[in-house]
Design an enzyme around this catalytic site. Sequence first.
Site, PDB file in Angstrom:
ATOM      1  N   ASP A 161     -36.982  -7.201  13.402  1.00 32.05           N
ATOM      2  CA  ASP A 161     -36.572  -7.244  14.801  1.00 32.05           C
ATOM      3  C   ASP A 161     -35.059  -7.158  14.940  1.00 32.05           C
ATOM      4  O   ASP A 161     -34.530  -6.364  15.713  1.00 32.05           O
ATOM      5  CB  ASP A 161     -37.047  -8.560  15.436  1.00 32.05           C
ATOM      6  N   GLN A 162     -34.366  -8.022  14.212  1.00 31.71           N
ATOM      7  CA  GLN A 162     -32.934  -8.160  14.419  1.00 31.71           C
ATOM      8  C   GLN A 162     -32.166  -6.944  13.914  1.00 31.71           C
ATOM      9  O   GLN A 162     -31.032  -6.724  14.330  1.00 31.71           O
ATOM     10  CB  GLN A 162     -32.430  -9.433  13.736  1.00 31.71           C
ATOM     11  N   GLU A 222     -44.210 -16.554  15.339  1.00 39.27           N
ATOM     12  CA  GLU A 222     -42.996 -16.158  16.050  1.00 39.27           C
ATOM     13  C   GLU A 222     -43.199 -16.607  17.484  1.00 39.27           C
ATOM     14  O   GLU A 222     -44.173 -16.196  18.124  1.00 39.27           O
ATOM     15  CB  GLU A 222     -42.767 -14.649  16.011  1.00 39.27           C
ATOM     16  N   ASP A 227     -47.297 -12.554  15.635  1.00 40.14           N
ATOM     17  CA  ASP A 227     -46.183 -11.980  16.369  1.00 40.14           C
ATOM     18  C   ASP A 227     -46.130 -12.457  17.819  1.00 40.14           C
ATOM     19  O   ASP A 227     -47.154 -12.475  18.512  1.00 40.14           O
ATOM     20  CB  ASP A 227     -46.317 -10.445  16.342  1.00 40.14           C
ATOM     21  N   ALA A 228     -44.945 -12.833  18.271  1.00 39.87           N
ATOM     22  CA  ALA A 228     -44.636 -13.061  19.696  1.00 39.87           C
ATOM     23  C   ALA A 228     -45.735 -13.806  20.448  1.00 39.87           C
ATOM     24  O   ALA A 228     -46.220 -13.351  21.491  1.00 39.87           O
ATOM     25  CB  ALA A 228     -44.333 -11.729  20.377  1.00 39.87           C
TER      26      ALA A 228
END
Length: 612
Positions: free
Chosen positions: A398-399, A303, A267-268
């Site tokens: 997320d979206q 991501e 993640d991120a």
Amino acid sequence: MSAAPPMPLPPLPWGAELLPDGTRTRFRLWAPSAREVALEIADHPPAPMLPEPDGWFSLEAAAPAGTRYRFQASLEDGPTLPVPDPAARYQPDDVHGFSQVVDPRAHAWRNTGWKGRPWHETILYELHAGTCGGYAGIRAMLPRLKALGITAVELMPIAEFPGPRNWGYDGVLPFAPAASYGTPEELKALIDEAHGLGLMMFLDVVYNHFGPDGAYLHAYAKDFFDEGVHTPWGAAIDFKKAPVRDFFESNALTWLREYRFDGLRFDAVHAIAEQDWLDHLAARIRREIQAETPGRHVHLVLENERNGAGHLRAGPKAPGFDAQWNDDGHNVLHPLLTGEREAYYEDFADNGAEKLARVLAEGFLFQGETMPHLGHARGEPSAHLPPTAFVLFLQNHDQVGNRAFGERLPALSRPAALKAATALLLLSPQIPLLFMGEEWAATAPFLFFTAFPQQDLADAVREGRRKEFAKFAAFQDPEKREHIPDPNAEKTFTDSIPDPAESTQGFHAEMLALHKALIALRHAEIIPRLPGAKAIGADAVGPKAVLARWRLGDGTRLTIALNLDEAPAAVTAGGTIVLHESVPDAAESLAAGSLPPDCAVVMLDLPENSGP
């Protein structure tokens, strides 16, 4: 499946390691901000741990599997603090309670010969364990997902978090599968069952921050963080420190070794300051897993808002990560489908067809250009990468979850346009990802939910969530922001549970049938030809229309004509075989020079001498 020797499980540098005799455990903690550390086994007085160089403390004690324990850290600048093990393998009493010793070799694996599936066969299905009934509930879903044609189930983060429910990104104990979803044994049984059905299991892991409640490392291991580098969650995790790197590298390897996950989604990672560590991590995982189990398929996905193409593998045997979530692809398709253009969509809404063409031909939209919304350059050249280096999606946690009311695409777009975009998603050479319930156009929203026990933190999260949307036109009025669901309310969670019973009704049944048909086509016609696939090019042929072509690995040419507009597009294209047309006679119209509204046509041109 044929039997194979048990997978080796090297000892972890952190945490509680059950010794071979099964009656004693070695405990180890890095606590450089503590004067002393004691081990407290439940119902026993604390025992001092032995100091080691560089801030480590250790102790061996009588503690079989099932033993409850915690540490008592005497801080350099404060009192003695009872803390859980940051590397606990199980945390049955929430993040402030006792940890539990686990025997990582106890599960009797049935599918010991499983080595996974190659990356190009991946069709991902992202889900939230809590909204799917925990580990046992997901296990019951597996036959349905296999029948749909899914090849990989991806769990949103399951690291232990405060309270009984959380959307996943507030975990504080990365080694402990959330107890509210089930036991470690139940998680292993889920993975074992998936492998028996030929399904891969992926896990989303969070290495860029800890949640706001229960991250005691800040107290007794201040060196774990770099106060000079700030992130949206506070001081950055300091990956320059060897114990910090060991902590997260061991975590990744634990999920792959002990639980036998087939892949990890990181993640991120743009929030990790030491980007070189990512490449070191990928190299270590591949080196050690291949040494232990030659020929095993392990997939690593990023991501990364930086669009760091340099981290991605240019070939199946190259170093690095298999793929990155292609946010650019989603961020172009979403405005084309919905007309939305606020916030970051502003950078993707204008000239959407041209931008989509670049995404389909080259992977990333932003490859070093300045992104106005960010105010700086973003991305690296990506055209040299195979299309399978990009995970494409129309929806994800997320979206959907980062919307104020968690609306899914069916509530925001025209049904015919959504069906056309679904054909692009499932038949393009990029790796497709579906979000739970997407296959039947689920009506349940997916909201941001928590269950923080402390009222002040719950209040802060609720108000912070509402202030976050103050910049949007629809929420300029504070009274309107009051209607945004409270993350801590149980109803916010229960409203987010998809209902599979919808899938037998009307439009939902149509969407489910469409997904099954398209996935079956992908298995039959696209997946076998994906190794070696390359984009030939893509062009905008209308305001919302694109014509894209790829040369697949066997020389076949794949053509996708997509029009998400309500007006026809003037374009001519043809193919030997029409795999799919979302509008009757669309291929015939396309051959005559017109692509109908809200339409996708997918065609193959077989190489010469290939036979029928």
